[in-house]
Design an enzyme around this catalytic site. Structure first.
Site, mmCIF file in Angstrom:
data_model
loop_
_atom_site.group_PDB
_atom_site.id
_atom_site.type_symbol
_atom_site.label_atom_id
_atom_site.label_comp_id
_atom_site.label_asym_id
_atom_site.label_seq_id
_atom_site.Cartn_x
_atom_site.Cartn_y
_atom_site.Cartn_z
ATOM 1 N N HIS A 1 14.908 -6.322 27.233
ATOM 2 C CA HIS A 1 14.229 -5.371 25.920
ATOM 3 C C HIS A 1 13.698 -4.009 26.421
ATOM 4 C CE1 HIS A 1 13.963 -8.614 23.257
ATOM 5 N NE2 HIS A 1 13.429 -7.471 22.116
ATOM 6 N N LYS B 1 7.857 -16.898 18.215
ATOM 7 C CA LYS B 1 6.184 -17.219 17.857
ATOM 8 C C LYS B 1 5.206 -16.504 18.331
ATOM 9 C CE LYS B 1 5.880 -20.034 22.279
ATOM 10 N NZ LYS B 1 4.295 -20.036 22.589
#
Lengths: 186, 283
Positions: free
Chosen positions: A39, A104
């Site tokens: 990222h 999650k």
């Protein structure tokens, strides 16, 4: 009442606006894996106006660091990792066309706001169901940052990959709503 | 003095590591099934169904239960009449860990804490293991093992309370930790609570509490009662499986209590995700 959707990537604005927190989605098509380190590199590329290793428009990123594949298999176990570690990067990617994230755990307000402003959703997959979810990945190929090992960017082909809408493009949050419903106050 | 060969320890540890990654222990499986029966939320029940199916796939197809195959944590009881030949016990445990993680196609998850560079080619594949020793009577070595995932470690907390805060202060702190954790540690969880001792003793006790058979009460009836009270309080939070809301958030609470300094009340909360992979071997 929660609805069931079958969607194929890339996702469109129309797909996104049909999704509500709590809906179940079976995703098929191509999705991309990335964790913290990948990222950071993607956001650096955007800031330097350089080309990304994959088309971000309509894309879905899966936050996962799989186990090594056994011989003859495309991937090992591959359940979601905790998403908050990507919170500082996700809004930039959403602004540049990312439509879905699978992970999650809770997202911060900046991510929820970006989902609302640019029409994107955050999906939850079942953490710790890595054996089951890994089986639904039919192909896997490292397309960037191989040196990052489990954190490299992989292109995955999935079939009916089960996820639940946690944060929709209307600002709703399943974690908050679900918990409120079952919380017992003193 | 009984002798145990380095190579025998390596082999035993390796086999345990490989087996544990794909076989959810009976106690954890039983607790998940109970939660599935009791859960009132249909969304959470579906998650629990997936978890039971996942355990079955992992066992029959020998796939790791979770892609986070953990850091290897050991509690080792060494009989003082044992001598390890051909190398040190620590080296043998590390070697068995490395071989198990490689041969089992498990993930190498150790990295440098500043540069974040993976240490598999520097120290060894998923090394070093975290090993706690105790010297006991006898001529055996008992090795207890857990594959400890990162998500549930990340929400674990320790705090030194003032003695005046007492048992209610402990309950409030544990509730605060689990409430704040919400969906992140992959509920339904097992909560290990270490109370008393010093700062680090409380933390190690909370870790060791997670090595206990899930739901087995503390042998001290007063502590067992405290565990029940905590379990009841925590399940009122409504977090549910994967945090999507539900009645079954915590599968078990294990409390370990230690004598402490007259000035302090240390408390540590160590969280275990539903994939409670632990095992033991005696040599």
């Amino acid at each position: 009442m929660s609805q069931v959707h079958y969607l194929t990537t890339p996702l469109t604005d129309e797909d996104i606006m049909n999704l509500k927190a709590g809906d179940i989605v079976y995703l098929s098509g191509t999705i991309f894996t990335a964790r913290d380190a990948a990222h950071k590199r993607l956001v650096d590329l955007i800031e330097n106006k350089e080309e990304l290793p994959f088309q971000l428009d309509g894309a879905v990123i899966y936050f996962v660091g799989p186990t090594p594949p056994k011989p003859g298999e495309p991937i090992g176990s591959a359940g979601p990792t905790t998403s908050y570690r990507m919170d500082s990067y996700s809004p930039t990617l959403i602004k540049h066309g990312l439509k879905g994230m699978i992970g999650k755990g809770k997202r911060n307000q900046a991510v929820k706001d970006a989902c609302k402003e640019y029409k994107a959703v955050y999906f939850g997959a079942t953490g710790g169901a890595g054996a089951l979810l890994g089986k639904l990945i039919k192909e896997a190929k490292v397309i960037a940052y191989e040196e990052l090992g489990p954190e490299a960017i992989r292109m995955l082909k999935v079939e009916n990959f089960p996820v639940t809408v946690i944060n929709d493009a209307y600002g709703r949050d399943l974690y908050e709503e679900g918990r409120k419903q079952y919380e017992v106050k003193d | 003095m009984r002798e145990i060969a380095y190579d025998d320890i390596v082999k035993a540890v390796k086999n345990m590591v490989i087996h544990t990654a794909t076989n959810l222990p009976e106690d954890a499986l039983k607790k998940l099934k109970e939660a599935h029966e009791k859960e009132k939320s249909p969304v959470a029940r579906k998650v629990l169904e997936q978890l039971l199916e996942n355990a079955e796939i992992a066992r029959t197809e020998k796939r790791p239960l979770c892609q986070d195959t953990g850091l290897a944590v050991y509690f080792v009881k060494v009989g003082q009449d044992v001598h390890v030949t051909g190398g040190t016990l620590t080296d043998a445990i590390n070697k068995g860990t490395e071989e198990g993680y490689i041969e089992g196609y498990l993930r190498a998850s150790t990295c440098d804490c500043f540069t974040r560079a993976n240490l598999k080619d520097v120290i060894g594949y998923n090394l070093p293991a975290v090993i706690h020793y105790d010297i006991v009577e006898g001529d055996k070595i008992e090795i207890e093992y857990a594959a400890k995932g990162g998500g549930s470690e990340n929400v674990s907390r320790a705090r030194v309370l003032a003695p005046a805060q007492g048992p209610q202060g402990v309950i409030d702190f544990v509730k605060e930790v689990i409430s704040e954790a919400g969906p992140n540690p992959c509920p339904p969880i097992i909560v290990g609570v270490g109370i008393g001792g010093t700062f680090e003793k409380a933390a190690i006790s909370s870790k060791y509490a997670l090595f206990r058979e899930a739901g087995k009460p503390n042998p001290d009836p007063a502590v067992a009662e405290f565990e029940k009270e905590l379990l009841y309080e925590l399940n009122k939070l409504g977090i549910g499986a994967m945090g999507m809301g539900g009645t079954e958030t915590v599968l078990a609470v294990h409390v370990e209590k230690n004598p402490c300094h007259i000035a302090s009340l240390p408390v540590s909360v160590n969280v275990q995700c539903h994939s409670s992979r632990h095992n033991h071997v005696t040599l």
